[in-house]
Structures are given as C-alpha cells and as structure tokens.
Design a protein around this motif. Structure first.
Motif, PDB file in Angstrom:
ATOM      1  N   GLY A 185       8.450  15.524  12.004  1.00 15.01           N
ATOM      2  CA  GLY A 185       7.988  14.675  13.102  1.00 15.01           C
ATOM      3  C   GLY A 185       7.051  13.556  12.691  1.00 15.01           C
ATOM      4  N   PHE A 186       6.763  13.429  11.415  1.00 14.17           N
ATOM      5  CA  PHE A 186       5.905  12.356  10.925  1.00 14.17           C
ATOM      6  C   PHE A 186       6.754  11.306  10.221  1.00 14.17           C
ATOM      7  CE2 PHE A 186       2.970  15.918  11.119  1.00 14.17           C
ATOM      8  CZ  PHE A 186       1.870  15.339  11.748  1.00 14.17           C
ATOM      9  N   LEU A 187       6.346  10.086  10.356  1.00 14.45           N
ATOM     10  CA  LEU A 187       7.028   8.976   9.702  1.00 14.45           C
ATOM     11  C   LEU A 187       6.053   8.338   8.709  1.00 14.45           C
ATOM     12  CD1 LEU A 187       9.337   6.865   9.441  1.00 14.45           C
ATOM     13  CD2 LEU A 187       8.219   5.610  11.278  1.00 14.45           C
ATOM     14  N   LEU A 188       6.480   8.245   7.459  1.00 15.70           N
ATOM     15  CA  LEU A 188       5.681   7.575   6.435  1.00 15.70           C
ATOM     16  C   LEU A 188       6.476   6.367   5.961  1.00 15.70           C
ATOM     17  CD1 LEU A 188       3.295   7.407   4.457  1.00 15.70           C
ATOM     18  CD2 LEU A 188       4.616   8.847   2.902  1.00 15.70           C
ATOM     19  N   ARG A 189       5.897   5.189   6.146  1.00 17.99           N
ATOM     20  CA  ARG A 189       6.561   3.946   5.746  1.00 17.99           C
ATOM     21  C   ARG A 189       5.608   3.181   4.836  1.00 17.99           C
ATOM     22  NH1 ARG A 189       8.538   0.856  10.619  1.00 17.99           N
ATOM     23  NH2 ARG A 189      10.106   2.460  10.552  1.00 17.99           N
ATOM     24  N   GLU A 190       6.075   2.908   3.615  1.00 14.15           N
ATOM     25  CA  GLU A 190       5.270   2.172   2.650  1.00 14.15           C
ATOM     26  C   GLU A 190       5.997   0.891   2.270  1.00 14.15           C
ATOM     27  OE1 GLU A 190       2.854   5.285  -0.001  1.00 14.15           O
ATOM     28  OE2 GLU A 190       5.022   5.322  -0.329  1.00 14.15           O
ATOM     29  N   ARG A 191       5.230  -0.180   2.167  1.00 14.13           N
ATOM     30  CA  ARG A 191       5.778  -1.465   1.731  1.00 14.13           C
ATOM     31  C   ARG A 191       4.874  -2.011   0.640  1.00 14.13           C
ATOM     32  NH1 ARG A 191       6.046  -2.438   7.622  1.00 14.13           N
ATOM     33  NH2 ARG A 191       8.190  -2.032   8.202  1.00 14.13           N
ATOM     34  N   ARG A 192       5.497  -2.472  -0.438  1.00 12.96           N
ATOM     35  CA  ARG A 192       4.756  -3.076  -1.530  1.00 12.96           C
ATOM     36  C   ARG A 192       5.407  -4.416  -1.871  1.00 12.96           C
ATOM     37  NH1 ARG A 192       5.903   1.977  -3.294  1.00 12.96           N
ATOM     38  NH2 ARG A 192       4.243   3.481  -3.072  1.00 12.96           N
ATOM     39  N   GLY A 198       8.495 -14.000 -10.797  1.00 13.48           N
ATOM     40  CA  GLY A 198       9.253 -12.965 -10.123  1.00 13.48           C
ATOM     41  C   GLY A 198       8.521 -12.445  -8.912  1.00 13.48           C
ATOM     42  N   GLU A 199       9.261 -11.681  -8.138  1.00 16.77           N
ATOM     43  CA  GLU A 199       8.699 -11.109  -6.928  1.00 16.77           C
ATOM     44  C   GLU A 199       9.316  -9.737  -6.699  1.00 16.77           C
ATOM     45  OE1 GLU A 199       7.721 -12.569  -2.398  1.00 16.77           O
ATOM     46  OE2 GLU A 199       8.957 -13.805  -3.695  1.00 16.77           O
ATOM     47  N   LYS A 200       8.466  -8.805  -6.307  1.00 21.60           N
ATOM     48  CA  LYS A 200       8.917  -7.439  -6.067  1.00 21.60           C
ATOM     49  C   LYS A 200       8.749  -7.111  -4.595  1.00 21.60           C
ATOM     50  CE  LYS A 200       8.151  -2.721  -7.665  1.00 21.60           C
ATOM     51  NZ  LYS A 200       7.441  -1.879  -8.619  1.00 21.60           N
TER      52      LYS A 200
END
Length: 160
Positions: free
Chosen positions: A102-109, A90-92
C-alpha cells in the motif's frame, strides 16, 4: 590610536595535521554548496553533480581519453569539437517506482555534466572516434603525421 588594518584573506591557511586538512575541506564543501564548480574543465555544473573522471594517455600514434560514466548509455552522451577543444557532455534521467504493502516509493534523479578538454596540437580532428562500453567512454584521438612538418624554428635577429 589603533594601528591595525583589517585584512581580508581569500584562502584558508594550510593546515598541518590531517584532521586540520579534513576540517578545511569540509568547511570548503559547505562554503561552496550550491555555487559554481571549481574545475576549469567544467561548465554549467552544480556541486551536486560531479564531473566524470577523465584520463588522457599518450601512445605512439594516438591519444586515448577515457571517461567513467556509470549508469549512462551512449544516447545520454554527446561529444563535440570546437576551437581546439573537445567537449564531453551528458545528462542522466533516472526514475524508479515501487509499490509495496500500500505504499508508493517514487525516486527521480537528474544530473547533467560538461567537461571541456583542450586538444594537443598534433591531433587529427577529422579522424577522432569514440566507443562506449560498460559505462566507460573511450575516445581515440589519432596523431596527425604532418603536425611535426608544420612545426618550424624561428630565427632571432639582433636589433641594432
């Protein structure tokens, strides 16, 4: 003249105290960081992505293999059978983006796993089915009723 021969030890000595054991495990973790996984059931898996926990239980007419796959959906998981073994992979892919003041939080897992489980000889491979519910995959491996009939004792003769 020096009579000592240098010896390379491939494994760490066994530690007798709990703290010694913990130290050994932490050292092993850092030694293995980024290397291949140690489990014989894993393949192509870095130490950053843990393999899912599996449990195989035998019942009267079947085996039940359960895998804990939190955060995954049935579309993220693939099950296949080849050469007498069941492969679970599998893959997540998870992305999260939040904007606040005014802040951007971008998370990738991202993470992938693969587990290969040798099947018992008496499994009816044509009748295997799987169900995915609340992050737990249950694979039912029915026993083949004729498997016992295909088993036979072989006589041993004495050589002269």
């Amino acid at each position: 003249m020096n009579d000592q021969i240098p010896v390379t030890v491939s494994e760490r000595p066994v530690q007798e105290s709990p703290l010694g054991w913990l130290r050994t495990e932490i050292d092993r973790l850092f030694d293995d960081f980024g290397g291949p996984a140690r489990s014989i059931f894993t393949s192509g898996l870095s130490t950053m992505t843990p393999a899912p926990a599996l449990e195989l239980a035998e019942k009267e007419n079947e085996y039940r293999l359960t895998a804990e796959l939190p955060g995954l959906k049935e579309d993220d998981v693939e099950i296949s059978i080849a050469d007498g073994a069941l492969t679970l992979s599998g893959e997540k892919h998870e992305e999260d983006e939040r904007k606040d003041n005014g802040f951007l939080l971008r998370e990738r897992r991202y993470g992938a796993f693969e587990r290969r489980v040798p099947l018992p000889a008496d499994v009816n491979q044509d009748a295997i089915n799987a169900e995915f519910k609340h992050g737990v995959l249950t694979i039912v491996l029915p026993k083949d009723a004729q498997a016992a009939e295909r088993t036979r004792k072989i006589a041993i003769t004495a050589a002269s």
